[in-house]
Design a protein around this motif. Sequence first.
Motif, PDB file in Angstrom:
ATOM      1  N   SER A 203     -22.080  16.252  15.877  1.00 31.66           N
ATOM      2  CA  SER A 203     -22.644  15.861  17.168  1.00 31.66           C
ATOM      3  C   SER A 203     -21.596  15.195  18.044  1.00 31.66           C
ATOM      4  O   SER A 203     -20.524  14.797  17.579  1.00 31.66           O
ATOM      5  N   VAL A 204     -21.953  15.063  19.321  1.00 32.93           N
ATOM      6  CA  VAL A 204     -21.089  14.430  20.308  1.00 32.93           C
ATOM      7  C   VAL A 204     -21.921  13.466  21.142  1.00 32.93           C
ATOM      8  O   VAL A 204     -23.046  13.786  21.539  1.00 32.93           O
ATOM      9  N   CYS A 205     -21.379  12.281  21.404  1.00 30.80           N
ATOM     10  CA  CYS A 205     -21.923  11.347  22.385  1.00 30.80           C
ATOM     11  C   CYS A 205     -20.864  11.162  23.460  1.00 30.80           C
ATOM     12  O   CYS A 205     -19.776  10.644  23.174  1.00 30.80           O
ATOM     13  N   THR A 206     -21.145  11.624  24.659  1.00 31.46           N
ATOM     14  CA  THR A 206     -20.129  11.594  25.713  1.00 31.46           C
ATOM     15  C   THR A 206     -20.126  10.264  26.442  1.00 31.46           C
ATOM     16  O   THR A 206     -21.163   9.621  26.633  1.00 31.46           O
ATOM     17  N   ASN A 207     -18.946   9.868  26.878  1.00 29.62           N
ATOM     18  CA  ASN A 207     -18.718   8.618  27.599  1.00 29.62           C
ATOM     19  C   ASN A 207     -19.187   8.787  29.041  1.00 29.62           C
ATOM     20  O   ASN A 207     -18.668   9.620  29.777  1.00 29.62           O
ATOM     21  N   ARG A 208     -20.176   8.000  29.436  1.00 30.17           N
ATOM     22  CA  ARG A 208     -20.740   8.099  30.786  1.00 30.17           C
ATOM     23  C   ARG A 208     -20.134   7.096  31.755  1.00 30.17           C
ATOM     24  O   ARG A 208     -20.610   6.969  32.885  1.00 30.17           O
ATOM     25  N   GLY A 209     -19.124   6.358  31.329  1.00 29.37           N
ATOM     26  CA  GLY A 209     -18.507   5.383  32.220  1.00 29.37           C
ATOM     27  C   GLY A 209     -19.003   3.975  31.958  1.00 29.37           C
ATOM     28  O   GLY A 209     -19.762   3.711  31.019  1.00 29.37           O
ATOM     29  N   MET A 210     -18.585   3.050  32.816  1.00 25.00           N
ATOM     30  CA  MET A 210     -18.850   1.636  32.597  1.00 25.00           C
ATOM     31  C   MET A 210     -20.201   1.225  33.178  1.00 25.00           C
ATOM     32  O   MET A 210     -20.631   1.696  34.230  1.00 25.00           O
ATOM     33  N   SER A 211     -20.862   0.330  32.455  1.00 24.33           N
ATOM     34  CA  SER A 211     -22.096  -0.278  32.928  1.00 24.33           C
ATOM     35  C   SER A 211     -22.188  -1.670  32.334  1.00 24.33           C
ATOM     36  O   SER A 211     -22.112  -1.837  31.116  1.00 24.33           O
ATOM     37  N   ARG A 212     -22.289  -2.674  33.204  1.00 26.65           N
ATOM     38  CA  ARG A 212     -22.369  -4.069  32.759  1.00 26.65           C
ATOM     39  C   ARG A 212     -21.179  -4.451  31.896  1.00 26.65           C
ATOM     40  O   ARG A 212     -21.305  -5.138  30.882  1.00 26.65           O
ATOM     41  N   GLY A 213     -20.010  -3.980  32.283  1.00 25.29           N
ATOM     42  CA  GLY A 213     -18.778  -4.384  31.629  1.00 25.29           C
ATOM     43  C   GLY A 213     -18.466  -3.699  30.325  1.00 25.29           C
ATOM     44  O   GLY A 213     -17.568  -4.133  29.594  1.00 25.29           O
ATOM     45  N   ALA A 214     -19.183  -2.618  30.009  1.00 25.49           N
ATOM     46  CA  ALA A 214     -18.939  -1.908  28.753  1.00 25.49           C
ATOM     47  C   ALA A 214     -19.170  -0.417  28.969  1.00 25.49           C
ATOM     48  O   ALA A 214     -19.949  -0.016  29.841  1.00 25.49           O
ATOM     49  N   PRO A 215     -18.491   0.423  28.182  1.00 19.98           N
ATOM     50  CA  PRO A 215     -18.743   1.865  28.298  1.00 19.98           C
ATOM     51  C   PRO A 215     -20.127   2.219  27.761  1.00 19.98           C
ATOM     52  O   PRO A 215     -20.579   1.657  26.765  1.00 19.98           O
ATOM     53  N   HIS A 216     -20.792   3.129  28.464  1.00 17.60           N
ATOM     54  CA  HIS A 216     -22.082   3.642  28.013  1.00 17.60           C
ATOM     55  C   HIS A 216     -21.914   5.101  27.620  1.00 17.60           C
ATOM     56  O   HIS A 216     -21.091   5.820  28.193  1.00 17.60           O
ATOM     57  N   PHE A 217     -22.726   5.529  26.664  1.00 20.59           N
ATOM     58  CA  PHE A 217     -22.605   6.880  26.128  1.00 20.59           C
ATOM     59  C   PHE A 217     -23.930   7.623  26.247  1.00 20.59           C
ATOM     60  O   PHE A 217     -25.004   7.023  26.352  1.00 20.59           O
TER      61      PHE A 217
END
Length: 699
Positions: A376-390
């Motif tokens: 499986s893959v969880c893609t990096n959606r960018g920063m949110s509240r100072g942390a990367p979200h996936f």
Amino acid sequence: MLVCAVLLTLAQIRVEAPAYSKAWQGAPACFEVGQDVRSAAVFDEATSEQVPCKVQQHRDKRYVFWNRADDGTQTHGYNIVPNPEAPLSSPVFVGGGDMMDYGRGSIVADMGFGLWAQVAPIDWDEDGDWDVIYSTPDAPQNGTYLYIQTRSGVFQQTQRLGDGLWFPAIADMNGDNRIDLFAGKVWYDDIKANGLSKQMESPVKQPKEKLRGFMIVQVDWDGDGVLDLVSATEDWEEYGWDRGFDETGNWTRGPLHGFLYMHRNTGTNQAPVYAEAVRLEADDTPIDVYGRPCPCIADFDGDGDLDLICGEFRDEFTYFENVGTRSIPRFAAPRPVMTSSGVLRIDLCMMSPVACDWNLDGMPDLFIGPEDGRVSVCTNRGMSRGAPHFSEERFLKELDPPIKSGALVTPWMNPETKDIYCGNTAGYLEWFRFAKDGYREGRNLGSNNIPFRIMAGYNGSVQGPAEEKWGYTVPVLGDVTGDGRDDLVFNSIIGRIEYMDLDAARGFISPPRPVIVTWPEAPPYPAWNWWKPGPTDLAVHWRSRPQILDWDKDGANDLVMLDHEGYLAFYRAAGGGSFEPGQRVFKGEDGQPLRLNEKEGGGSGRANIHLVDWDADGDLDLIRNTENTGWFENTGDARFVWKGNFPGRKLAGHNTAPQAIDWNGDGQLDLIVGAEDGHIYCYHRAAVEEADKVAAKAL
């Protein structure tokens, strides 16, 4: 006939199938071919008629399997055409030890070949997209395989590089700009040229001997252009193994531990010299996650330095932000990795994640091999509240794989419809519907569009809270209530027998209900259980198959299975869908009650039985799991004599799940066997009685 003539002008392999001692209907045949044979066409040499076939990789060998068109009583010639332009769909069942197929082409299902997927992304064919090195270190498919991406998110297995590995990681250990592969205590030099034939000893050692996991990744830790190593260990010493709960269900031992170490390269990339290991810290505290830390090191937040995400034995990830610099990393306190809807959790457990930019958008993603063998893959959606979200977990797909249902699959086939109901380690109940000549893709059974799933939770597994995501469902069909319709009856990781109403046409199930036993006093239960069953519950050895059948031939269905001490027991129908307390009426050769598992705790259960008239003498014999399958003959008065293992390769590291069924309607029982890797292996009766006659020879 024109198609046959054209195909037979292509390069072909002439083979001779040997003579069986008696006539068989659709007897199995197979022939070993080279790794370059991806598909085949098989022709009866006498008639030039094409017979359906399948091509499968079985560990380090590749075979063509087909059903013979002749009756098998004489040697018979066949022509194999490798890699035809338009091969026929694979047959569902050949029975030469092949994996059950869908019986139709262009199936796209979850990618996965074994148990404990260990994955490394790589652009092997240098076409600009990711391919996959996929390793399964367990039986029966043990090996490291290459999967090439043929279209977006869809892969095909192309070659076996060598034996299975734990925690493979791409590296360049000697600075020659060639692809090496790390695997814990060893590494492999230039795998594109050598496969896994050139093994080298790891330059760093695990910190102590008694560890269940040791993994290494290569990274330029401090940005000086020299590649360092980060190692990680999974430590079970404080956790122990099983039977650690007190009488209230609290775990009395410690947790799993996962530690990380940095090994700085004080030499060069061409001649590395590694300094003494340094324990990695976060917020001035040594890093310790819940086992299996699998370090993913990349610039996850896009600020130019290297951050750290760790996996664990269960299902969550931990993010450690680098609040230092590229040359002097310093990690902040741990935080859970998040998605838009909450904490990121994978579907199963025992993950092996790797950092890579899977979708080529410039941000590192998480590429994951979980316990059940999928990828499986969880893609990096960018920063949110100072942390990367996936993103949530998305599973990669494979073109035309054999049927697979999770891991340690426990299939039960309806002999009338040929529908298959499968349990697995994940705790789902998966339905493969048979239609016309093939199977539809698997579907998890449930109700109200919610898949049913058994999970152990904190204290449902005798082997402790580390197993909270496992379910080990073991289903069978049988009419419990006496209404004339099959129910879906199952055991699980809990060791309590339950059943569901089944709408077999639509694949709907009711909520589960416990099987009722009319105990005269407090019900028995395994001595190691911390929990006590309800007054009418049936608490037995976990992970073992029940069977519903009319054993005493009084017209009502009874229940037969292992009891709370591992003896095979008969629970007589008591009317109204209930059963009498178990009786140990089944005897061994010595006349004593037949005990199929005398082990305790985590070693208990794991006995998958099928009572069936295997030798066609009018009484019910006992088929059971072994490394593949074996049987007891009923010699009269429910006395069972062990007759030994059936021929066939080793399919189990834990246990298999056999069923005897007349697949081809010739009046003789064949075998299907659920295996460690989640595949269902097929054995025609001819392959059981005359196994040495299955393999054809080249002419």
